[in-house]
Design a protein around this motif. Structure first.
Motif, mmCIF file in Angstrom:
data_model
loop_
_atom_site.group_PDB
_atom_site.id
_atom_site.type_symbol
_atom_site.label_atom_id
_atom_site.label_comp_id
_atom_site.label_asym_id
_atom_site.label_seq_id
_atom_site.Cartn_x
_atom_site.Cartn_y
_atom_site.Cartn_z
ATOM 1 N N ASN A 44 -9.060 7.609 -2.256
ATOM 2 C CA ASN A 44 -8.997 8.786 -1.376
ATOM 3 C C ASN A 44 -9.365 8.447 0.070
ATOM 4 O O ASN A 44 -9.460 9.342 0.904
ATOM 5 C CB ASN A 44 -9.944 9.874 -1.893
ATOM 6 N N VAL A 88 -7.185 0.565 -2.520
ATOM 7 C CA VAL A 88 -6.613 0.708 -3.860
ATOM 8 C C VAL A 88 -7.694 0.404 -4.883
ATOM 9 O O VAL A 88 -8.701 -0.234 -4.575
ATOM 10 C CB VAL A 88 -5.391 -0.230 -4.107
ATOM 11 N N LYS A 103 1.086 4.226 -2.781
ATOM 12 C CA LYS A 103 0.796 5.609 -2.377
ATOM 13 C C LYS A 103 1.954 6.547 -2.741
ATOM 14 O O LYS A 103 1.739 7.638 -3.239
ATOM 15 C CB LYS A 103 0.521 5.666 -0.873
ATOM 16 N N GLU A 104 3.191 6.091 -2.530
ATOM 17 C CA GLU A 104 4.367 6.920 -2.805
ATOM 18 C C GLU A 104 4.646 7.067 -4.300
ATOM 19 O O GLU A 104 5.213 8.069 -4.727
ATOM 20 C CB GLU A 104 5.597 6.335 -2.111
ATOM 21 N N LYS A 141 -9.176 7.691 3.813
ATOM 22 C CA LYS A 141 -8.208 8.043 4.848
ATOM 23 C C LYS A 141 -7.770 6.776 5.582
ATOM 24 O O LYS A 141 -8.598 5.919 5.899
ATOM 25 C CB LYS A 141 -8.814 9.024 5.852
ATOM 26 N N THR A 199 -3.752 2.128 -8.198
ATOM 27 C CA THR A 199 -3.555 3.408 -7.539
ATOM 28 C C THR A 199 -4.331 3.396 -6.232
ATOM 29 O O THR A 199 -5.241 2.577 -6.054
ATOM 30 C CB THR A 199 -3.993 4.577 -8.449
ATOM 31 N N THR A 200 -3.990 4.291 -5.318
ATOM 32 C CA THR A 200 -4.708 4.343 -4.051
ATOM 33 C C THR A 200 -6.011 5.118 -4.235
ATOM 34 O O THR A 200 -6.155 5.915 -5.147
ATOM 35 C CB THR A 200 -3.858 5.018 -2.956
ATOM 36 N N TYR A 225 0.836 -1.210 0.000
ATOM 37 C CA TYR A 225 0.000 0.000 0.000
ATOM 38 C C TYR A 225 0.870 1.258 0.000
ATOM 39 O O TYR A 225 0.637 2.181 -0.780
ATOM 40 C CB TYR A 225 -0.948 0.000 1.208
ATOM 41 N N MET A 226 1.882 1.294 0.865
ATOM 42 C CA MET A 226 2.755 2.467 0.959
ATOM 43 C C MET A 226 3.518 2.689 -0.349
ATOM 44 O O MET A 226 3.691 3.823 -0.782
ATOM 45 C CB MET A 226 3.726 2.332 2.131
#
Length: 73
Positions: free
Chosen positions: A66, A54, A20-21, A68, A63-64, A16-17
């Motif tokens: 929105n 995702v 996101k990056e 939170k 892609t991720t 996931y990270m």
């Protein structure tokens, strides 16, 4: 928690990270980055997609969302 479950959750968090990056990434980029099989990455992505973290805007790309997320160690 079983060690194998803990490893899986740690890997899913890392996937996931990474997404996101890096914005939009391909399944193959994830396979190359994490050194695991396409099937394992697909299972991890399915967990992330099921939790609305995702999405796949086109086949083989991720892609991720929105949504939170609160990260813990």
């Amino acid at each position: 928690m079983k060690p194998s479950t803990n490893r899986m959750l740690t890997r899913i968090k890392a996937v996931y990270m990474f997404i996101k990056e890096n914005g939009t990434v391909t399944t193959q980029e994830l396979v190359d980055e994490f050194g695991i099989t396409p099937r394992t990455i697909q299972r991890d992505l399915n967990v992330l997609a099921y939790n609305n973290l995702v999405k796949s805007p086109s086949r083989g790309k991720w892609t991720t969302t929105n949504r939170k997320v609160k990260m813990s160690s």
